[in-house]
Write an enzyme that holds these catalytic residues in place. Sequence first.
Site, PDB file in Angstrom:
ATOM      1  N   THR A 176       0.845  -1.194   0.000  1.00  0.00           N
ATOM      2  CA  THR A 176       0.000   0.000   0.000  1.00  0.00           C
ATOM      3  C   THR A 176       0.879   1.241   0.000  1.00  0.00           C
ATOM      4  O   THR A 176       1.861   1.318   0.738  1.00  0.00           O
ATOM      5  CB  THR A 176      -0.925   0.034   1.228  1.00  0.00           C
ATOM      6  OG1 THR A 176      -1.752  -1.131   1.230  1.00  0.00           O
ATOM      7  CG2 THR A 176      -1.818   1.272   1.205  1.00  0.00           C
ATOM      8  N   PHE A 178       1.177   5.209   0.750  1.00  0.00           N
ATOM      9  CA  PHE A 178       0.606   6.256   1.585  1.00  0.00           C
ATOM     10  C   PHE A 178       1.218   7.606   1.234  1.00  0.00           C
ATOM     11  O   PHE A 178       2.354   7.675   0.749  1.00  0.00           O
ATOM     12  CB  PHE A 178       0.892   5.976   3.069  1.00  0.00           C
ATOM     13  CG  PHE A 178       0.181   4.777   3.634  1.00  0.00           C
ATOM     14  CD1 PHE A 178      -1.000   4.927   4.348  1.00  0.00           C
ATOM     15  CD2 PHE A 178       0.709   3.503   3.469  1.00  0.00           C
ATOM     16  CE1 PHE A 178      -1.657   3.825   4.871  1.00  0.00           C
ATOM     17  CE2 PHE A 178       0.063   2.394   3.993  1.00  0.00           C
ATOM     18  CZ  PHE A 178      -1.122   2.555   4.695  1.00  0.00           C
TER      19      PHE A 178
END
Length: 280
Positions: A176, A178
Amino acid sequence: MSQKTSPRIAFQGALGAYSHEACLQVGEDVIPVPCVTFEDVIRTVREGRADLAMLPVENTTYGRVADIHRLLPESGLHIIAEAFVRVRIALMARPGAALKDVKHVRAHMVLLPQARSFLDRHGITSEAAADSAGAAEDLAAADTMDEGVLASAVAADIHGLDVLARDIEDLDHNTTRFLLMSPDIDLTRRGDKMLTTFVFEVRNIPAALYKAMGGFATNGVNMTKLESYMVGGSFTATQFYADIEGHPDDPAVKRALEELGYFTNMLNILGVYPAHPDRG
């Protein structure tokens, strides 16, 4: 001499969430500020209850994080860094429990299918929870030895649980991305490789997007992301979110952005920041 204080970083989720893990990349001394929703994260920073925001924008398995590109342009915040978190799934249980004792686990619905092979191999049933780190907190307060939670190992450390198995995800590349965001924009060149993120709305003329993108191609500027999303409930008011390699002061980037301006009604730079070392 004033003493430097640890930054307060707001994130969505409970302590021990993968977003919390992203915050720890900024520094072990950061003060995490958990929030319920992405909107709460932004509000917490704008109201001065946190200094920075850590928001997920995309995942290598599931793509764009829903609604985040709609929120970023109106947030009043600016990107100052990026972070990458490999989604490593740990099975945790109350202290004293062994793997053979665990018959049932809870986790966020996104995590469960990612560990399906492990769960099936051990005959463990599963149940979706609103939040994996929150499920870890609930388990720590429970009185059961046959239940577990799938979450980041950070959640086990925070809530006093034992990690019974690590890296049980089926895929070893799930990551992921960010964005670390601040109320203040920083346009300084803080690394050898810089990224620029911006949103724009093309004019309602034939081939406007094609012409707008032409400046990046002719000037040799690499665009690593281009996504569209509707705004204002209109099918004609389409905005685009883009990441490019380079700094606005680079001659090629400057020329490309100037050319883009001829074909847009709106152009807003969301941030200029160093590329993370883990960026492929």
